[in-house]
Design a protein around this motif. Structure first.
Motif, PDB file in Angstrom:
ATOM      1  N   ARG A   1       0.834  -1.206   0.000  1.00 10.57           N
ATOM      2  CA  ARG A   1       0.000   0.000   0.000  1.00 10.57           C
ATOM      3  C   ARG A   1       0.866   1.253   0.000  1.00 10.57           C
ATOM      4  NH1 ARG A   1      -2.959   0.726   4.431  1.00 10.57           N
ATOM      5  NH2 ARG A   1      -2.149  -1.025   5.602  1.00 10.57           N
ATOM      6  N   GLY A   2       1.991   1.172   0.715  1.00  6.15           N
ATOM      7  CA  GLY A   2       2.848   2.348   0.850  1.00  6.15           C
ATOM      8  C   GLY A   2       3.537   2.751  -0.433  1.00  6.15           C
ATOM      9  N   ILE A   3       3.917   1.744  -1.253  1.00  6.01           N
ATOM     10  CA  ILE A   3       4.682   2.139  -2.455  1.00  6.01           C
ATOM     11  C   ILE A   3       3.799   2.266  -3.691  1.00  6.01           C
ATOM     12  CG2 ILE A   3       6.799   1.057  -1.574  1.00  6.01           C
ATOM     13  CD1 ILE A   3       6.500  -1.010  -3.810  1.00  6.01           C
ATOM     14  N   THR A   4       2.515   1.909  -3.571  1.00  4.64           N
ATOM     15  CA  THR A   4       1.665   2.009  -4.775  1.00  4.64           C
ATOM     16  C   THR A   4       1.650   3.416  -5.366  1.00  4.64           C
ATOM     17  OG1 THR A   4       0.319   0.206  -3.962  1.00  4.64           O
ATOM     18  CG2 THR A   4      -0.642   1.533  -5.704  1.00  4.64           C
ATOM     19  N   PRO A   5       1.427   4.489  -4.576  1.00  5.81           N
ATOM     20  CA  PRO A   5       1.409   5.828  -5.198  1.00  5.81           C
ATOM     21  C   PRO A   5       2.697   6.122  -5.961  1.00  5.81           C
ATOM     22  CG  PRO A   5       0.605   5.957  -2.953  1.00  5.81           C
ATOM     23  CD  PRO A   5       1.126   4.566  -3.137  1.00  5.81           C
ATOM     24  N   PHE A   6       3.845   5.694  -5.386  1.00  6.44           N
ATOM     25  CA  PHE A   6       5.137   5.922  -6.048  1.00  6.44           C
ATOM     26  C   PHE A   6       5.170   5.204  -7.396  1.00  6.44           C
ATOM     27  CE2 PHE A   6       9.302   3.950  -6.886  1.00  6.44           C
ATOM     28  CZ  PHE A   6      10.069   5.076  -7.120  1.00  6.44           C
ATOM     29  N   LEU A   7       4.729   3.943  -7.402  1.00  5.65           N
ATOM     30  CA  LEU A   7       4.766   3.169  -8.648  1.00  5.65           C
ATOM     31  C   LEU A   7       3.808   3.753  -9.684  1.00  5.65           C
ATOM     32  CD1 LEU A   7       4.934  -0.498  -7.274  1.00  5.65           C
ATOM     33  CD2 LEU A   7       6.804   0.943  -8.058  1.00  5.65           C
ATOM     34  N   ARG A   8       2.651   4.216  -9.216  1.00  6.84           N
ATOM     35  CA  ARG A   8       1.680   4.806 -10.148  1.00  6.84           C
ATOM     36  C   ARG A   8       2.268   6.079 -10.786  1.00  6.84           C
ATOM     37  NH1 ARG A   8      -3.961   3.927  -9.509  1.00  6.84           N
ATOM     38  NH2 ARG A   8      -4.366   6.163  -9.432  1.00  6.84           N
ATOM     39  N   CYS A   9       2.925   6.884  -9.938  1.00  5.97           N
ATOM     40  CA  CYS A   9       3.551   8.109 -10.467  1.00  5.97           C
ATOM     41  C   CYS A   9       4.652   7.750 -11.460  1.00  5.97           C
ATOM     42  CB  CYS A   9       4.138   8.942  -9.327  1.00  5.97           C
ATOM     43  SG  CYS A   9       2.881   9.679  -8.287  1.00  5.97           S
ATOM     44  N   ALA A  10       5.452   6.703 -11.105  1.00  5.53           N
ATOM     45  CA  ALA A  10       6.546   6.293 -11.988  1.00  5.53           C
ATOM     46  C   ALA A  10       5.986   5.845 -13.339  1.00  5.53           C
ATOM     47  CB  ALA A  10       7.338   5.173 -11.327  1.00  5.53           C
TER      48      ALA A  10
END
Length: 1739
Positions: free
Chosen positions: A1491-1500
């Protein structure tokens, strides 16, 4: 000890006073000594010290004297014996919200304060809210103010007690003592407050030694402005600006201020200077007085005693009664009024502060006791005239005048009756008005207001409110005394009306235009004031037979007395159709005529009341109605109606606008009740009593059409013919009204509710309307009610509003039968609108277009003879004449409107006849319209019926065909009713049958055509579908290779390799990267409309864009970021709080760079000359409005095409075998070290990174190049130029610095802006639950791609050495070996910003001295892959380290991912010296990390998609996929393993040492110890604060709001920040602060920190949202609160209950999240053309 001493002294003193022979004199002697020692001393003491002395030395002894013991003990005893008051009595401050209940209040002035309302039964009723103008008080507990629920739960006595217990609750001794003390002190207060400058102090207060210490005191007035007073003070008493401003503010607030202290001589000089200086500016000098210091001291104490009295009175009812007795006690001296009257009579000469104290004292004492209130009311009425005269000459507002108390007295029903009986208050009030208006009377005893003083006149009008208050509730029981006094008052009122009857006559101008517009507003403003009063007098009269008869007689006498406008010639005979009318000639167009006829209109109204109550017979006892000369009664109202008709016919054009305005108001909803409607009523009365032929002849005469219809007058002048036509139209319209308008109670059997229903139906027939528009279109009664709510549900359906707009009412189908196209309250425009919309509606329903007259209700017996007008000879003659003209088609002698009206009249006649024939036998019916209409006329021998058949054939009357057809059918129906046969049998074939069959044919034809069209449409659709399929078949390959095409959902049936290829296409990073789609992009410039392909070497195409700082994603609202902060690594590293980012947005419109430059220059030139344009656009900062959509922009982004890259997958494989992560890190480190050594060698020669890159560094220095290099992209000059333009703006706005394109941070800011914009977009998509791809608007998508390409191209425009240094510094976070001392730890950076920076700056490492190089596609693929892997691992660790509350290990089977997670967690735990609890559940770690890294991956994913253009997998474009599925799709697109923990296993050797050094940072140790707070992932999503559902909750919050910086009770504007929920004190001097050297208000200062200059505030008392952007710009926006009718209520103007509309609040949230606030402000400022700029910064 001090406390004990104080009590002792006080008690001793009070004992002395009690024992003294004359204790009053002793008291005063004590005050004489003490007061000057406390107030107005040489050395000014602080307010706290002064108050302490007053308490100890003065008030304490007085309290001891009052109680005869220690005041605390006395109070305790009192509390035990007393009960709390049932009345609330809270006095309202200006701007405080008050509530009134529309269901239960006796009148609209009955209000509750916020607290009482919240605890009352009225909260569930139809309540209204509004802001108090100050000075009133809460009516909770007043039984006479409310029908039910007079008390809230706090003030409910439990048992129904009387209003206040009348018996005294104090012991007799205490009561006597209180009276004695109050007498002395109230005398003291009164004497000092009614002080005049020349007075001497009384003997008891005269100081022993009179010092030469004086004060020069300046008083407040409403004549001089703030600036005037400040200027005068600076010039007169030598003070600086700040001091003058403070003094002026205090003078305005308190009413007066000592501006100089000194000897008598120096004060006199100051006084003279102030007077002369203020006289220079405005003709009136300021009021200045010189007062001795002792007088000033005593006056100050007198005021303090006023508030002390309030406190004492509050202790007990007994004290209150004692005070009232003293205040109202008649004076011992003759001719001297009681104390309270002395204060009242001096009110206008007192200053503000003193007035407020006196008024509050009256509120809390006299008005809280029933008996005292009555006695006070009698005193008030006794002095009423004098008080009002003083108020007229005073220049203070009414809210601080004693006259404002009238509302507290006159609205109490029992008091109002008593005042009429005992003081004849009606006569008093009307006499007062007459006295004040006497100067405006002319020789004929009529008002003439030319050259009146508008301010004074406005004050006189306020007196009418008092008359309205007195009459607001009708008496249920009449006593003889009440009748007598009421009639007396009514006669005096008729005297006032007498002066208005015929006032301000107008005479038609001939030849030349009027030179000076006559004054008309004054007369109409009196008329508007009298509107409700007239209605109330009629209501009072109608509720008692006796009164009604006597009032009618008085009114009749008054009318006969004032019909003094003489006719200029004798009566003559007029002949028409064998009838003779004997009447005096008069022409409205030649002789004077007045629009003001209040007595005639009042008489008409009373006449209808008489008829309605059946009292007409009793009238004959005193007056014989037969002797009435109805021609005389009707004369003046008829002239008025004719005047309106002639103005419509444009005969009075030379009389200017004033007359047009008068006619407008005469018929407008504000005045028509008592003007136009009553004139029609009088015409109807005359029509019911006169011979119908005579009546019509009189109308023709006054309309000046008599000769024309007699055939003895003709003209060739087109202008005159046009006037005659218009007059004929108006005359026929008047006849339609007289016969058809019966919706008046008394004229027919209708109720007030029926009347309102009909009004509403006709308003809704114009168009569907909002509730507020309906209310505006309906007349209000004296309680401001229109009766709309009771009827609306019967006649209309409500349509709820959407996200904007408001709810609308649509008329119900069944009510349309009542529609009358000639409704008499329609204005001209409303008439044509209603007619059009009804015809359109009938056509849609397939009906004919005939707008038939509705069937009216039958007249009451007294008026039933009006219908004879329809069948009298003169009307038939007129109709025949009108139709004849149309048949003969004499062009200039008839109009379609005339025929339309004639047809309507014929229709009315036939309907009337039909109704009568249906209700009674043929023999009884004398109404013979149809027979006369069929009868052949004397001349020309044509009947109306015959002419109708001919009119039908006139080509220009096509629109009236349906109506004529209906009329001919009606003739048949009536004929059949007369012959008692069924209509169908005898219906003449030639008139109806052919028509009917023709109509059917027409319908059938329409149906056939519709069917044919439908078939044709279906055929075309089928063809298109087939063609599409065919195309897809023949281009199968194309469709399979293009995943974003329309058929991507179809399964691929070709070989496996193809499927493989498809999969490969959907990877954006690394060696398996898909190729960039090579589409040509051809765009059209919005300015020159020419097309051009976007290409790197072509002239630049640019996107309009707006760069702004933003706090939308902040995790620490209120903290500002600055690159100047000590030790801050921003902007190179973005902290994880994202406190302030830079966002770039676009409206998506494209221009050529050259076109844009020309446009921008043109704007700069034109805007400089435009007034207030700088409010919308800030030219200095490069702002402009998009030429197409007017969005606010401040830069342009050059459009750069994607770099066409195709990977050689075999090469990539080979490279991949050599270039593992560890090898890549070594090569990079070697390169960086080599570059550093080179730059150090050459630093002395040059700073430029392009030189000296060939030094003999490490042997591996150039191995980075061996994996493939290529030439960098070349851009055309214009693209290069635009890159600089955009980068400079981003840098300037983001860092708030001066533009500097050489600043090393320029590229960094471009990367940061790109990263932040992507994060903001991802945040919006996540918040709205939309898929990552495919759901962005075109403008967002275009902006995103442009931003990524623009920031990628930045390194080409910057110094390579700078970019290399940035890359090294950023990489230092991931590879601590390369880091410096101040490199932030893992927990102190935002990794997505870091990822963007690293990816976009890594190519700079490939730069060589002699040649410009950049990595080949294979090199880039691996650079991206390794950077992404490293950053993802670091971010993963960041997520773990910032979440320390994992649940303990649980039993059960855990999957591979959970095992890997647990393993990693254990490793990290070791490296952090066991600060993390080692035994935790692997699955919870895995879940939290995912859950924590999903926003980062979506932005990437968004970033790499914009960078490479590789299309994403389908799963990311759909919401149907599970979160697990989306995660896998993301990982595959980014070339990450589906289980991200595998990264650590894949790169174990490389990462293990890194993990150790990452975890070893001191910052991380501090976080784990809990010394520093850190951000949790996923970050908290920001949205606007939660608002309460009911708006009154917000108002309640605002009413308890205390300004943090001031304690005064001035009006505040509590304003709520919707970002963080802080309540601010807006638009107030007390909360102004300095921002960048400017004074700004609380909201502007708050927005600077909370929203980086952008703000969204809810002003609670005004119920509107304020959008702010920068100091000087803002706009209002509707609040998200709607009433039950779907409307917003700015300024709480309507005051209906309001509820939160979630959709609108969501829209506001979107406005903020999408960074559209600036755009919204610019748009609204563009629409509203401001003449006077609002100072937004002062909010």
């Amino acid at each position: 000890m001090a406390e004990g001493e104080k009590s002792l002294n006080g008690l001793e003193l009070s004992k002395e006073w009690r024992e003294a022979v004359d204790s009053a004199a002793e008291l005063l002697r004590y005050l004489r000594e003490q007061v000057p020692q406390i107030y107005c001393l040489e050395k000014e003491s602080s307010p706290q010290e002064e108050e302490e002395l007053v308490q100890n030395r003065l008030l304490h002894p007085l309290e001891c004297f009052l109680f005869g013991e220690d005041p605390q003990e006395g109070l305790e005893k009192l509390k035990q014996g007393s009960t709390s008051s049932q009345l609330c009595g809270r006095v309202f401050k200006e701007g405080e919200t008050v509530y009134s209940c529309r269901d239960c209040a006796i009148d609209p002035t009955c209000v509750l304060c916020m607290d009482c309302f919240q605890d009352s039964v009225h909260k569930g009723h139809r309540y209204k809210m509004h802001a108090s103008s100050g000075g009133g008080f809460c009516d909770c507990g007043d039984v006479e103010a409310w029908k039910i629920g007079p008390c809230c739960s706090k003030h409910d006595p439990g048992v129904t007690a009387s209003m206040v217990t009348d018996e005294c609750v104090l012991e007799p001794g205490l009561y006597e003592c209180a009276k004695k003390l109050f007498q002395v002190l109230l005398h003291y207060i009164t004497d000092l407050l009614v002080w005049e400058e020349s007075f001497e102090l009384s003997g008891e207060l005269q100081p022993r030694v009179k010092e030469d210490a004086y004060y020069c005191v300046l008083y407040n007035d409403e004549h001089h402005s703030y600036e005037h007073v400040i200027y005068t003070l600076q010039r007169s008493v030598n003070c600086d600006l700040a001091e003058a401003q403070t003094q002026t503010a205090l003078i305005d607030k308190e009413g007066r201020r000592a501006v100089k202290k000194g000897t008598l001589r120096s004060c006199q000089q100051a006084k003279d200077l102030i007077k002369s200086n203020s006289e220079h500016i405005s003709l009136q000098p300021l009021r200045v007085e010189i007062l001795h210091s002792a007088v000033m001291a005593h006056q100050s104490f007198a005021l303090r005693l006023g508030s002390w009295f309030q406190q004492i009175i509050g202790y007990s009812v007994g004290f209150r009664q004692a005070f009232c007795q003293v205040a109202l006690e008649p004076s011992t001296e003759r001719d001297r009024p009681c104390l309270i009257s002395r204060l009242m009579l001096h009110d206008a000469r007192m200053y503000k502060g003193a007035r407020k104290i006196v008024h509050e004292l009256i509120f809390c004492s006299l008005l809280m006791e029933t008996e005292c209130k009555r006695l006070f009311a009698i005193e008030f009425t006794k002095h009423y005239k004098q008080l009002q005269k003083d108020f007229i000459n005073d220049d203070h507002e009414r809210s601080i005048s004693i006259t404002a108390l009238s509302v507290q007295i006159f609205t109490v029903p029992t008091l109002a009756r008593q005042l009429i009986e005992e003081g004849n208050v009606i006569k008093v009030i009307v006499d007062t008005v007459m006295d004040l208006l006497r100067e405006h009377l002319d020789a004929n005893n009529r008002f003439h207001f030319q050259g009146y003083n508008s301010d004074k006149f406005f004050r006189i009008q306020v007196i009418f409110h008092d008359l309205r208050y007195i009459l607001i509730s009708k008496p249920s029981l009449w006593t003889e005394e009440l009748r007598k006094q009421f009639l007396e008052g009514f006669k005096v009122f008729l005297g006032l009306l007498n002066c208005m009857q015929g006032m301000e006559e107008v005479k038609r101008q001939f030849g030349q235009h009027i030179e000076v517009e006559p004054e008309w507003e004054a007369g109409f403003s009196i008329q508007i004031q009298l509107r409700h009063i007239l209605a109330m007098f009629q209501d009072w009269c109608s509720c008692d037979d006796k009164i009604l008869l006597l009032a009618f007689e008085e009114c009749l006498k008054a009318l006969l007395r004032c019909n003094n406008q003489p006719f200029h010639s004798e009566a003559t005979d007029y002949y028409m159709c064998k009838h003779i009318l004997h009447v005096r000639p008069y022409k409205v167009s030649q002789e004077p005529v007045s629009i003001h006829l209040p007595i005639s209109r009042l008489l008409a109204s009373l006449y209808v009341h008489l008829c309605r109550m059946g009292t007409m017979e009793r009238l004959q006892e005193s007056v014989d109605p037969e002797s009435f000369d109805y021609t005389q009664f009707v004369e003046y109202p008829l002239r008025c109606v004719v005047l309106a008709a002639q103005v419509t016919a444009e005969m009075w054009r030379r009389n200017g606008l004033s007359l047009v305005s008068q006619i407008y108001y005469y018929q407008d909803v504000k005045c028509r009740d008592e003007m136009y409607d009553k004139d029609i009523l009088m015409l109807q009365i005359a029509a019911s009593k006169m011979d119908p032929n005579h009546f019509l002849m009189l109308i023709l005469l006054r309309f000046e059409l008599f000769e024309i219809f007699n055939g003895s007058c003709s003209s060739k002048d087109q202008e005159i013919l046009k006037q005659w036509n218009r007059l004929t139209e108006e005359m026929l319209y008047l006849l339609i009204i007289i016969v058809g308008e019966r919706y008046v109670p008394g004229i027919s059997q209708v109720t007030k509710e029926d009347v309102t229903m009909r009004e509403v139906i006709h308003l809704l027939c114009i168009e569907p309307m909002a509730h507020s528009s309906l209310v505006k279109g309906l007349p209000e009664n004296e309680s401001h009610e229109t009766g709309l709510e009771t009827v609306i549900s019967k006649v209309a359906n409500f349509k709820k509003p959407g996200v904007s707009g408001h709810g609308l009412y649509e008329v119900k189908k069944e009510c349309l039968a009542e529609f009358n196209p000639f409704f008499y309250h329609y204005s001209k425009s409303q008439h044509s609108k209603a007619e059009d919309s009804q015809k359109k509606r009938r056509a849609q329903e397939g009906n004919d277009k005939a707008l038939r007259p509705p069937v009216p209700p039958p007249f009451c017996p007294a008026f039933s003879s009006i219908v004879r007008l329809l069948c009298c000879d003169v009307l038939i003659h007129v109709l025949r004449r009108v139709l004849q003209r149309a048949v003969e088609d004499r062009a200039a002698q008839w109009t379609e409107a005339m025929i339309q009206r004639a047809l309507h009249l014929i229709g009315q006649g036939l309907l009337e006849e039909k109704t009568q024939l249906e209700d009674s036998t043929v023999e009884e019916v004398t109404f013979d319209f149809s027979l006369k209409a069929r009868r052949i006329g004397s001349e020309h021998g044509k009947s109306v019926f015959h002419l109708l058949s001919k009119v039908k054939a006139v080509p220009s009357l096509e629109a009236q065909k349906d109506m004529i057809k209906w009329i001919l059918q009606m003739f048949e129906v009536v004929k059949c009713l007369r012959e008692k046969s069924s209509p169908t049998a005898s219906m003449s074939m030639e008139t109806t049958k052919p028509e009917e069959s023709a109509q059917d044919k027409e319908k059938a034809e329409r149906k056939r055509k519709a069917e044919a069209a439908k078939l044709h449409r279906q055929k075309i659709m089928a063809q298109m579908s087939a063609m599409q399929k065919n195309f897809i078949e023949s281009n199968k390959m194309l469709y399979e290779n293009m995943p974003e095409s329309g058929v991507q959902g179809e399964p691929v049936t070709t070989t496996e390799s193809c499927a493989m290829e498809q999969k490969e296409l959907c990877v954006a990073v690394g060696p398996h990267r898909g190729s960039t789609p090579t589409e040509r992009e051809v765009l059209t410039c919005i300015l020159c409309q020419e097309e051009q392909e976007v290409a790197a070497q072509a002239p630049a195409m640019v996107l309009t864009a707006c760069v702004q700082r933003s706090t939308v994603l902040t995790q620490c609202r209120g903290k500002t970021l600055s690159n100047k902060a000590e030790g801050s690594s921003y902007p190179l590293f973005m902290p994880p709080e994202l406190a302030v980012g830079t966002h770039i947005g676009t409206c998506g419109h494209v221009m050529h760079a050259t076109c844009w430059q020309k446009y921008f220059e043109a704007i700069q030139n034109t805007t400089r000359n435009r007034l207030h344009a700088e409010l919308i656009i800030d030219l200095e900062n490069g702002e402009y409005l998009c030429p197409l959509c007017k969005s606010l922009c401040n830069t342009v982004v050059p459009l750069i095409p994607l770099e066409p890259l195709t990977l050689n997958y075999e090469n990539a494989e080979i490279v991949g075998q050599h270039l593992s992560l560890s090898r890549w890190i070594q090569i990079l480190s070697a390169r960086i070290k080599g570059l550093k050594s080179v730059s150090q060698d050459t630093e002395s020669n040059s700073d430029d990174g392009d030189l000296g890159l060939c030094g003999e560094g490490q042997p591996d220095f150039r191995s980075i190049l061996s994996f493939g290099v290529q030439e960098p992209r070349k851009f055309s000059d214009s693209i290069a130029e635009m890159l600089v333009v955009c980068a400079t703006t981003v840098h300037r706005v983001g860092l708030q610095t001066a533009p500097n394109e050489l600043c090393p941070y320029v590229p960094v800011m471009a990367w940061n802006t790109c990263a932040f914009t992507i994060q903001a977009i991802e945040n919006i998509l996540q918040g709205e639950d939309k898929p990552l791809f495919g759901s962005l608007q075109n403008r967002q998508l275009a902006g995103l791609k442009a931003a990524v390409q623009f920031s990628a191209a930045q390194r080409l425009k910057s110094s390579q050495a700078v970019v290399q240094r940035h890359f090294t510094d950023m990489l230092g976070v991931l590879l601590p070996a390369l880091g410096r001392e101040n490199t932030p730890s893992l927990l102190e950076v935002d990794f997505f910003h870091l990822l963007v920076g690293l990816v976009l700056s890594v190519p700079s490492l490939y730069q060589e001295e002699a040649v410009d190089l950049q990595p080949s596609s294979v090199s880039s693929a691996y650079n991206h892959l390794h950077i992404l892997h490293l950053v993802t691992m670091a971010h993963l660790l960041q997520v773990i380290l910032s979440s320390t509350d994992f649940p303990a290990v649980a039993g059960g089977e855990e999957g591979e991912e959970a095992r890997a997670a647990a393993e990693l967690y254990a490793t990290v735990s070791q490296h952090t010296e066991g600060r993390l609890s080692p035994d935790v559940s692997g699955s919870s770690v895995a879940d939290r990390v995912r859950r924590g890294i999903t926003p980062f991956l979506r932005c990437a994913a968004l970033f790499f998609n914009g960078l490479t253009g590789v299309p994403p997998p389908e799963e990311l474009s759909s919401t149907a996929v599970t979160s697990q599925g989306q995660m896998e799709a993301l990982c595959s697109y980014l070339a990450l393993p589906p289980n991200v923990f595998q990264l650590f296993q894949e790169h174990k050797e490389t990462v293990t040492p890194l993990l150790e050094s990452w975890c070893g940072s001191s910052a991380i140790t501090k976080v784990l110890k809990g010394e520093i707070q850190t951000i949790r992932y996923p970050r908290r999503r920001n949205h606007l604060i939660e608002l309460p559902e009911d708006y009154s909750a917000l108002l309640n919050q605002a009413s308890h709001f205390q300004c943090p910086k001031s304690t005064d009770d001035d009006r505040k504007h509590p304003t709520l920040c919707l970002f963080c929920g802080v309540m601010l004190c807006s638009q107030s001097v007390c909360c102004q602060t300095q921002l960048d050297g400017d004074d700004v208000g609380a909201c502007t200062a708050h927005a600077a920190t909370c929203g980086a200059g952008v703000g969204m505030f809810l002003r609670i008392r005004e119920c509107e949202v304020i959008l702010m952007a920068s100091k000087t710009r803002g706009s209002t926006y509707p609040a998200p609160y709607l009433d039950d009718y779907g409307e917003t209520d700015p300024q709480l103007g309507r005051g209906n209950p309001l509820h939160l509309c979630p959709e609108r609040y969501r829209k506001l949230n979107q406005l903020w999240q999408q960074h559209c606030i600036l755009e919204e402000i610019a748009r609204s400022l563009e629409v509203v053309n401001i003449m006077f700029a609002f100072e937004w910064q002062m909010l």
